[in-house]
Every structure is written in structure tokens, then in C-alpha cells.
Design a protein around this motif. Structure first.
Motif, PDB file in Angstrom:
ATOM      1  N   MET A  88       1.380   5.136  17.590  1.00  0.00           N
ATOM      2  CA  MET A  88       0.716   5.404  16.329  1.00  0.00           C
ATOM      3  C   MET A  88       0.985   4.242  15.384  1.00  0.00           C
ATOM      4  SD  MET A  88       1.008   8.805  14.122  1.00  0.00           S
ATOM      5  CE  MET A  88       1.439   8.596  12.449  1.00  0.00           C
ATOM      6  N   THR A  89      -0.018   3.793  14.725  1.00  0.00           N
ATOM      7  CA  THR A  89       0.137   2.702  13.772  1.00  0.00           C
ATOM      8  C   THR A  89       0.010   3.250  12.361  1.00  0.00           C
ATOM      9  OG1 THR A  89      -2.219   2.211  13.785  1.00  0.00           O
ATOM     10  CG2 THR A  89      -0.839   1.034  15.384  1.00  0.00           C
ATOM     11  N   THR A  90       0.651   2.548  11.464  1.00  0.00           N
ATOM     12  CA  THR A  90       0.529   2.924  10.053  1.00  0.00           C
ATOM     13  C   THR A  90      -0.284   1.857   9.346  1.00  0.00           C
ATOM     14  OG1 THR A  90       2.573   1.803   9.511  1.00  0.00           O
ATOM     15  CG2 THR A  90       2.717   4.148  10.029  1.00  0.00           C
ATOM     16  N   LEU A  91      -1.044   2.298   8.434  1.00  0.00           N
ATOM     17  CA  LEU A  91      -1.861   1.366   7.665  1.00  0.00           C
ATOM     18  C   LEU A  91      -1.057   0.804   6.513  1.00  0.00           C
ATOM     19  CD1 LEU A  91      -5.195   3.360   7.474  1.00  0.00           C
ATOM     20  CD2 LEU A  91      -4.676   1.413   8.932  1.00  0.00           C
ATOM     21  N   ALA A  92      -1.221  -0.476   6.285  1.00  0.00           N
ATOM     22  CA  ALA A  92      -0.561  -1.107   5.154  1.00  0.00           C
ATOM     23  C   ALA A  92      -1.325  -0.740   3.881  1.00  0.00           C
ATOM     24  CB  ALA A  92      -0.538  -2.617   5.327  1.00  0.00           C
ATOM     25  N   PRO A  93      -0.600  -0.576   2.780  1.00  0.00           N
ATOM     26  CA  PRO A  93      -1.287  -0.271   1.515  1.00  0.00           C
ATOM     27  C   PRO A  93      -2.251  -1.397   1.134  1.00  0.00           C
ATOM     28  CG  PRO A  93       1.080   0.022   1.300  1.00  0.00           C
ATOM     29  CD  PRO A  93       0.838  -0.614   2.624  1.00  0.00           C
ATOM     30  N   HIS A  94      -3.302  -1.029   0.500  1.00  0.00           N
ATOM     31  CA  HIS A  94      -4.290  -1.999   0.033  1.00  0.00           C
ATOM     32  C   HIS A  94      -3.642  -2.957  -0.961  1.00  0.00           C
ATOM     33  CE1 HIS A  94      -7.886  -3.557  -1.970  1.00  0.00           C
ATOM     34  NE2 HIS A  94      -8.523  -3.238  -0.847  1.00  0.00           N
ATOM     35  N   PRO A  95      -3.996  -4.251  -0.922  1.00  0.00           N
ATOM     36  CA  PRO A  95      -3.395  -5.204  -1.867  1.00  0.00           C
ATOM     37  C   PRO A  95      -3.576  -4.818  -3.330  1.00  0.00           C
ATOM     38  CG  PRO A  95      -4.573  -6.379  -0.143  1.00  0.00           C
ATOM     39  CD  PRO A  95      -4.855  -4.912   0.057  1.00  0.00           C
ATOM     40  N   ALA A  96      -4.696  -4.185  -3.657  1.00  0.00           N
ATOM     41  CA  ALA A  96      -4.909  -3.756  -5.046  1.00  0.00           C
ATOM     42  C   ALA A  96      -3.916  -2.663  -5.430  1.00  0.00           C
ATOM     43  CB  ALA A  96      -6.339  -3.265  -5.239  1.00  0.00           C
ATOM     44  N   ALA A  97      -3.588  -1.776  -4.484  1.00  0.00           N
ATOM     45  CA  ALA A  97      -2.608  -0.720  -4.761  1.00  0.00           C
ATOM     46  C   ALA A  97      -1.222  -1.323  -4.947  1.00  0.00           C
ATOM     47  CB  ALA A  97      -2.593   0.296  -3.633  1.00  0.00           C
ATOM     48  N   LEU A  98      -0.902  -2.330  -4.146  1.00  0.00           N
ATOM     49  CA  LEU A  98       0.393  -3.010  -4.297  1.00  0.00           C
ATOM     50  C   LEU A  98       0.476  -3.726  -5.647  1.00  0.00           C
ATOM     51  CD1 LEU A  98       0.859  -4.490  -0.712  1.00  0.00           C
ATOM     52  CD2 LEU A  98       2.060  -2.550  -1.740  1.00  0.00           C
ATOM     53  N   ALA A  99      -0.601  -4.374  -6.043  1.00  0.00           N
ATOM     54  CA  ALA A  99      -0.630  -5.072  -7.331  1.00  0.00           C
ATOM     55  C   ALA A  99      -0.482  -4.085  -8.481  1.00  0.00           C
ATOM     56  CB  ALA A  99      -1.919  -5.877  -7.476  1.00  0.00           C
ATOM     57  N   LEU A 100      -1.124  -2.935  -8.363  1.00  0.00           N
ATOM     58  CA  LEU A 100      -1.010  -1.902  -9.404  1.00  0.00           C
ATOM     59  C   LEU A 100       0.435  -1.417  -9.510  1.00  0.00           C
ATOM     60  CD1 LEU A 100      -2.272   0.028 -11.476  1.00  0.00           C
ATOM     61  CD2 LEU A 100      -2.718   1.598  -9.574  1.00  0.00           C
ATOM     62  N   ARG A 101       1.073  -1.171  -8.365  1.00  0.00           N
ATOM     63  CA  ARG A 101       2.479  -0.727  -8.399  1.00  0.00           C
ATOM     64  C   ARG A 101       3.383  -1.781  -9.017  1.00  0.00           C
ATOM     65  NH1 ARG A 101       2.485   0.888  -2.617  1.00  0.00           N
ATOM     66  NH2 ARG A 101       1.009   2.572  -2.647  1.00  0.00           N
ATOM     67  N   ARG A 102       3.142  -3.069  -8.715  1.00  0.00           N
ATOM     68  CA  ARG A 102       3.942  -4.146  -9.326  1.00  0.00           C
ATOM     69  C   ARG A 102       3.765  -4.158 -10.841  1.00  0.00           C
ATOM     70  NH1 ARG A 102       2.372  -7.278  -4.970  1.00  0.00           N
ATOM     71  NH2 ARG A 102       0.669  -8.183  -6.165  1.00  0.00           N
ATOM     72  N   ARG A 103       2.532  -4.006 -11.287  1.00  0.00           N
ATOM     73  CA  ARG A 103       2.277  -3.994 -12.729  1.00  0.00           C
ATOM     74  C   ARG A 103       2.894  -2.775 -13.389  1.00  0.00           C
ATOM     75  NH1 ARG A 103      -3.847  -5.511 -13.815  1.00  0.00           N
ATOM     76  NH2 ARG A 103      -3.218  -4.624 -15.793  1.00  0.00           N
ATOM     77  N   GLN A 104       2.866  -1.624 -12.714  1.00  0.00           N
ATOM     78  CA  GLN A 104       3.494  -0.426 -13.263  1.00  0.00           C
ATOM     79  C   GLN A 104       5.002  -0.614 -13.380  1.00  0.00           C
ATOM     80  OE1 GLN A 104       1.971   2.472 -10.484  1.00  0.00           O
ATOM     81  NE2 GLN A 104       0.418   3.189 -11.929  1.00  0.00           N
ATOM     82  N   ARG A 105       5.632  -1.192 -12.367  1.00  0.00           N
ATOM     83  CA  ARG A 105       7.078  -1.455 -12.439  1.00  0.00           C
ATOM     84  C   ARG A 105       7.394  -2.456 -13.541  1.00  0.00           C
ATOM     85  NH1 ARG A 105       6.690  -1.306  -6.701  1.00  0.00           N
ATOM     86  NH2 ARG A 105       6.681  -3.578  -6.642  1.00  0.00           N
ATOM     87  N   ALA A 106       6.543  -3.473 -13.695  1.00  0.00           N
ATOM     88  CA  ALA A 106       6.741  -4.448 -14.768  1.00  0.00           C
ATOM     89  C   ALA A 106       6.586  -3.774 -16.131  1.00  0.00           C
ATOM     90  CB  ALA A 106       5.752  -5.603 -14.628  1.00  0.00           C
TER      91      ALA A 106
END
Length: 149
Positions: free
Chosen positions: A1-19
Motif C-alpha cells: 500500500m502506498t501513501t500519497l504525499a500531501p499536495h505542495p499547496a497544502a504543505l505551503a499553507l501549513r508552513r504559513r499557518q505555523r509562521a
């Protein structure tokens, strides 16, 4: 079973939220330092006034970090007639007022006028920050209620 990597836009949103969270925490650290440096300058005796340069240095560093994080999170938003945009640009203006006030300690009455303007802007900035904190908290409760937590 493979897992999908989060979309780059979702990762960018999480980085901005943490910032954004980090920026708010830096702002809450900055507030007592601004008060302490102003109090040490005006009301402190010789001992407290000796601490003023160190307090001003800490204010300058935290102020710069707070502004940098805000620019990273919000950027230079298009001017609109909204409280959110007013809050962002008031924050940028406040950053400049803090730098100007804290680095002109020996230039009176300029320092006094800049300090009054700085604390007035801090008051408005804090009122708007409290409003948006309440909205974030209400949104978190709504999400938790929808997810059944």
C-alpha cells in the motif's frame, strides 16, 4: 500500500499557518519588552537605565522577526476597505513606529511623540488582534463540533 504525499499547496499553507502562530507568539513577547524598555528609559533610575540598551536591542530583534513573519504570512495585500487589511497595514506601520521610537531615545521631544503614537497604535493593534483571535477560536470550536470531538 502506498501513501500519497500531501499536495505542495497544502504543505505551503501549513508552513504559513505555523509562521502565523510563531509571529503571534513573538508579538506577545515583544509587548512586555517594549513596555519595559520605555519604563526603564522614563521611570528607571540609574540601574534600570543601564538595562535600556539591552532591552532596546531585544525589541529591535523581536520587532524585525515579528514583521518578517507577518510579511511571510500575509505579504503586501491589496488595499481594501476591510478590518483585516487595516490590521495588517497597521501592524507594518507599528513596526516602523517601534523602530523609530526605540532608536531615538536621546532625541526629545521626538522620542516622546513617537512613543505616544507607538502605544496608541499598539492599543488598536491589540484590539484587532483580540477580535481575530476570538474568530480563530470560534472556527476551531466549529470544526471540532463538526468532526465530533
Amino acid at each position: 500500500m502506498t501513501t500519497l504525499a500531501p499536495h505542495p499547496a497544502a504543505l505551503a499553507l501549513r508552513r504559513r499557518q505555523r509562521a502565523g502562530v510563531l509571529g503571534r507568539r513573538v508579538g506577545w513577547l515583544l509587548l512586555p519588552l517594549v513596555i519595559a524598555s520605555t519604563a526603564a528609559h522614563y521611570a528607571g533610575g540609574a540601574t534600570l537605565q543601564a538595562w535600556t540598551p539591552y532591552l532596546v536591542g531585544a525589541v529591535a530583534v523581536l520587532n524585525t522577526l515579528h514583521i518578517a513573519l507577518s510579511v511571510y504570512v500575509f505579504g503586501l495585500v491589496a488595499p481594501r476597505r476591510s478590518l483585516k487589511v487595516l490590521h495588517i497595514y497597521l501592524g507594518y506601520l507599528l513596526g516602523a513606529l517601534i523602530w523609530a521610537s526605540q532608536t531615538n531615545l536621546d532625541r526629545e521631544p521626538l522620542h516622546t511623540w513617537l512613543t505616544v503614537a507607538m502605544f496608541a497604535a499598539i492599543g488598536v493593534h491589540l484590539l484587532l488582534a483580540a477580535r481575530y483571535a476570538a474568530r480563530r477560536r470560534a472556527a476551531q470550536h466549529a470544526v471540532a463540533a463538526l468532526s465530533g470531538r
